[in-house]
Design an enzyme around this catalytic site. Structure first.
Site, PDB file in Angstrom:
ATOM      1  CD  GLU A   1      25.930  -9.224 -33.608  1.00  0.00           C
ATOM      2  OE1 GLU A   1      25.083  -8.962 -32.739  1.00  0.00           O
ATOM      3  OE2 GLU A   1      26.901  -8.477 -33.841  1.00  0.00           O
TER       4      GLU A   1
ATOM      5  CE  LYS B   1      22.450  -0.302 -31.192  1.00  0.00           C
ATOM      6  NZ  LYS B   1      22.070  -1.375 -32.107  1.00  0.00           N
TER       7      LYS B   1
HETATM    8  N1  PLP Z   1      23.449  -7.100 -32.112  1.00  0.00           N
HETATM    9  C1  PLP Z   1      23.242  -6.092 -32.962  1.00  0.00           C
HETATM   10  C2  PLP Z   1      23.984  -6.096 -34.245  1.00  0.00           C
HETATM   11  C3  PLP Z   1      22.346  -5.060 -32.635  1.00  0.00           C
HETATM   12  O1  PLP Z   1      22.118  -4.059 -33.477  1.00  0.00           O
HETATM   13  C4  PLP Z   1      21.664  -5.122 -31.405  1.00  0.00           C
HETATM   14  C5  PLP Z   1      20.736  -4.056 -31.016  1.00  0.00           C
HETATM   15  O2  PLP Z   1      21.046  -3.173 -30.296  1.00  0.00           O
HETATM   16  C6  PLP Z   1      21.911  -6.192 -30.553  1.00  0.00           C
HETATM   17  C7  PLP Z   1      22.811  -7.160 -30.936  1.00  0.00           C
HETATM   18  C8  PLP Z   1      21.231  -6.281 -29.239  1.00  0.00           C
HETATM   19  O3  PLP Z   1      21.790  -5.398 -28.301  1.00  0.00           O
HETATM   20  P1  PLP Z   1      20.969  -4.824 -27.102  1.00  0.00           P
HETATM   21  O4  PLP Z   1      20.459  -5.999 -26.351  1.00  0.00           O
HETATM   22  O5  PLP Z   1      21.947  -4.054 -26.320  1.00  0.00           O
HETATM   23  O6  PLP Z   1      19.878  -4.010 -27.681  1.00  0.00           O
HETATM   24  C1  COI Z   2      18.097  -2.343 -31.061  1.00  0.00           C
HETATM   25  O1  COI Z   2      17.670  -3.445 -30.731  1.00  0.00           O
HETATM   26  O2  COI Z   2      18.017  -1.349 -30.337  1.00  0.00           O
HETATM   27  C2  COI Z   2      18.749  -2.146 -32.345  1.00  0.00           C
HETATM   28  O3  COI Z   2      19.438  -1.193 -32.493  1.00  0.00           O
HETATM   29  C3  COI Z   2      18.528  -3.109 -33.419  1.00  0.00           C
HETATM   30  C4  COI Z   2      18.112  -2.446 -34.666  1.00  0.00           C
HETATM   31  C5  COI Z   2      18.262  -3.440 -35.740  1.00  0.00           C
HETATM   32  C6  COI Z   2      16.727  -1.903 -34.592  1.00  0.00           C
END
Ligand code: PLP
Ligand code: COI
Length: 341
Positions: free
Chosen positions: A220, A184
């Site tokens: 994604e 991230k």
């Molecule tokens: N993919 C991306 C590129 C993201 O920024 C996020 C957000 O956090 C996700 C997937 C989803 O991840 P999570 O379910 O851990 O929030």
């Molecule tokens: C999240 O879901 O926490 C993210 O970081 C996604 C972002 C595009 C807001």
């Protein structure tokens, strides 16, 4: 505790300044104690590594008010682990997991007045992040870092909440084959700013990115993983080394299998097979599960049988079970819910 005067059910996904934030500093090879502070502004040198070479990563999780009035958050230990992985790839120091979880709890508690009430449809978004702060001009990692967490009350990420959205297939890639797509890093999101604006200008809510090596497989979106449902009610989710391992997606795979008795498969998903799926959804902390009704691409469009009016039936079950667990209506698997108050 008196809640702030906010129209909770009307808020979107935006930044609202809350009272307290957490800050810890890394210097001479060690983290300081860390503290809650009032100041939302950050003062740094013009040559700070984050400003010149984008040495920064972040996390995202939410705090929820449960049906019985507790404040909880969802699997913060996994955000701590993922941040350690992001930091390792960016040559940043590790922020210890126990300190991370403790800091999340402290900052939520200190902003309790901003935690949306149960049933309002809103939640408190928690944003931990770290960046290299000392001046660096030759390309190398910083020696000093700041780790911070702020919170902001949020509503749905996509306008319309649970209404299906239309997305498009981006001509751009969001990650390189052996790059940073799996962590991230702020830089991944900088890469996606032009494509997302192009998508919006063309009337689409989001971009689907394809695998950067062959552009034949689904990766994604800019901020969420994909879930597809086959006509036989199997849950299929893309496997790739260049996508973010979503905590929501990993949790939903457990929910689908253990709570709903569905078959779950994580595998490479070819763009050409999308037309055969019955439902499609985006999942993530911000997105929760956002149904996708239509995907437009250069040579045509895919209209999922679930349509543009409502979430598909399996997506809906997944959504209700996951949010039920997060809001305390359904018993959670061991260790998924961190009680803050
Ligand atoms: N993919 C991306 C590129 C993201 O920024 C996020 C957000 O956090 C996700 C997937 C989803 O991840 P999570 O379910 O851990 O929030
Ligand atoms: C999240 O879901 O926490 C993210 O970081 C996604 C972002 C595009 C807001």
């Amino acid at each position: 505790m008196e809640k702030k005067d906010i129209n909770w059910s009307e808020i979107g996904f935006g930044y609202v300044k809350t009272d307290k934030r957490y800050v810890a500093n890394f210097k001479d090879g060690a983290w300081d104690e860390g503290a809650l502070i009032d100041d939302d502004m950050i003062l740094m040198n013009e040559c700070a590594c984050v400003l010149q070479y984008a040495q920064t990563c972040f996390e995202g999780l939410k705090a929820y008010t449960t049906e019985d009035g507790h404040i909880v958050c969802f699997r913060p230990d996994l955000n701590a682990d993922r941040m350690v992985d992001s930091c390792a790839r960016l040559e940043m120091p590790k922020f210890p997991k126990d300190k991370f979880v403790e800091a999340v709890k402290q900052v939520v508690l200190a902003n309790e007045a901003y935690v949306p009430p149960y049933g309002s449809g809103a939640t408190l978004y928690i944003r931990p992040y770290m960046f290299g702060i000392n001046p660096v001009i030759g390309v190398k990692p910083a020696d000093e870092y700041q780790f911070r967490i702020f919170t902001t009350p949020v509503g749905p990420y996509f306008k319309g909440g649970a209404k299906p959205i239309t997305i498009t297939v981006s001509d751009f890639d969001r990650a390189a084959p052996r790059g940073t797509g799996h962590i991230k890093a702020g830089l991944n999101y900088a890469m996606s700013l032009h494509p997302i604006m192009e998508a919006h200008r063309n009337g689409f809510a989001e971009n689907m990115y394809l695998d950067p090596a062959t552009r034949s497989k689904v990766e994604e979106t800019g901020g969420a993983n994909f879930l597809f449902i086959t006509k036989d009610n199997e849950v299929v989710t893309p496997k790739s080394d260049s996508i973010l391992p979503s905590i929501t997606r990993r949790s939903l795979m457990v929910v689908a299998e253990k709570y709903l008795g569905l078959k779950v498969t994580q595998r490479e998903v070819y763009f050409d097979e999308l037309k055969d799926f019955a439902e499609c959804g985006l999942c993530g902390t911000a997105a929760v599960i956002s149904p996708v009704g239509k995907i437009c691409y250069k040579d045509g469009e895919i209209n999922f049988p679930s349509g543009m009016d409502e979430m598909g039936p399996i997506t809906k079950k997944l959504y209700e079970t996951l949010t039920g667990i997060q809001m305390g209506r359904i018993e959670a698997p061991e260790g998924w819910i961190e009680v803050i108050k």
